[in-house]
Design a protein around this motif. Structure first.
Motif, PDB file in Angstrom:
ATOM      1  N   GLU A  91     -25.725  15.519  23.355  1.00  0.00           N
ATOM      2  CA  GLU A  91     -25.337  15.837  21.983  1.00  0.00           C
ATOM      3  C   GLU A  91     -26.530  15.680  21.042  1.00  0.00           C
ATOM      4  O   GLU A  91     -26.772  16.529  20.177  1.00  0.00           O
ATOM      5  N   PHE A 105     -28.810  18.562  21.627  1.00  0.00           N
ATOM      6  CA  PHE A 105     -28.226  19.773  21.069  1.00  0.00           C
ATOM      7  C   PHE A 105     -28.486  19.854  19.569  1.00  0.00           C
ATOM      8  O   PHE A 105     -28.948  20.876  19.061  1.00  0.00           O
ATOM      9  N   TRP A 106     -28.197  18.766  18.841  1.00  0.00           N
ATOM     10  CA  TRP A 106     -28.378  18.797  17.390  1.00  0.00           C
ATOM     11  C   TRP A 106     -29.857  18.844  17.006  1.00  0.00           C
ATOM     12  O   TRP A 106     -30.217  19.430  15.986  1.00  0.00           O
ATOM     13  N   GLU A 107     -30.703  18.265  17.819  1.00  0.00           N
ATOM     14  CA  GLU A 107     -32.150  18.385  17.573  1.00  0.00           C
ATOM     15  C   GLU A 107     -32.587  19.845  17.745  1.00  0.00           C
ATOM     16  O   GLU A 107     -33.386  20.355  16.963  1.00  0.00           O
ATOM     17  N   VAL A 152     -30.671  22.471  17.259  1.00  0.00           N
ATOM     18  CA  VAL A 152     -30.125  23.176  16.100  1.00  0.00           C
ATOM     19  C   VAL A 152     -31.041  22.968  14.887  1.00  0.00           C
ATOM     20  O   VAL A 152     -31.355  23.895  14.144  1.00  0.00           O
ATOM     21  N   ARG A 153     -31.499  21.725  14.699  1.00  0.00           N
ATOM     22  CA  ARG A 153     -32.377  21.411  13.576  1.00  0.00           C
ATOM     23  C   ARG A 153     -33.708  22.161  13.695  1.00  0.00           C
ATOM     24  O   ARG A 153     -34.202  22.735  12.720  1.00  0.00           O
ATOM     25  N   ALA A 168     -34.252  24.960  15.317  1.00  0.00           N
ATOM     26  CA  ALA A 168     -33.998  26.391  15.108  1.00  0.00           C
ATOM     27  C   ALA A 168     -33.837  26.706  13.623  1.00  0.00           C
ATOM     28  O   ALA A 168     -34.371  27.705  13.128  1.00  0.00           O
ATOM     29  N   ALA A 169     -33.122  25.853  12.888  1.00  0.00           N
ATOM     30  CA  ALA A 169     -32.943  26.068  11.448  1.00  0.00           C
ATOM     31  C   ALA A 169     -34.278  25.956  10.722  1.00  0.00           C
ATOM     32  O   ALA A 169     -34.581  26.754   9.819  1.00  0.00           O
TER      33      ALA A 169
END
Length: 74
Positions: free
Chosen positions: A10, A13-15, A17-18, A20-21
């Motif tokens: 998790e 995953f959020w890293e 997402v960060r 990519a943003a």
């Protein structure tokens, strides 16, 4: 079924997402900068063309009226 199975996945995953943003934001900023540079170059070239046209008109007017001859002979 969950996208991630444990806390470590998790976090990864959020890293992702960060990252990519952040990459998308940087790409948008780079595109804006390219447009700004394009406008600046275009306006600079237009200004130079206008100055050249004004100079040629002034030179032709001075030559036509004979105003430049006195300086050359004097």
């Amino acid at each position: 079924m969950a996208i991630v199975e444990n806390g470590n996945q998790e976090t990864e995953f959020w890293e992702g997402v960060r990252v990519a943003a952040d990459s998308r934001y940087r790409a948008e900023q780079a595109a804006k900068m390219r447009r700004t540079i394009g406008w600046a170059l275009g306006l600079s070239i237009a200004g130079l063309c206008l100055a050249l046209a004004a100079h040629r008109r002034y030179r032709d007017t001075v030559h036509l009226l004979g105003l430049g001859d006195e300086k050359q002979n004097g």
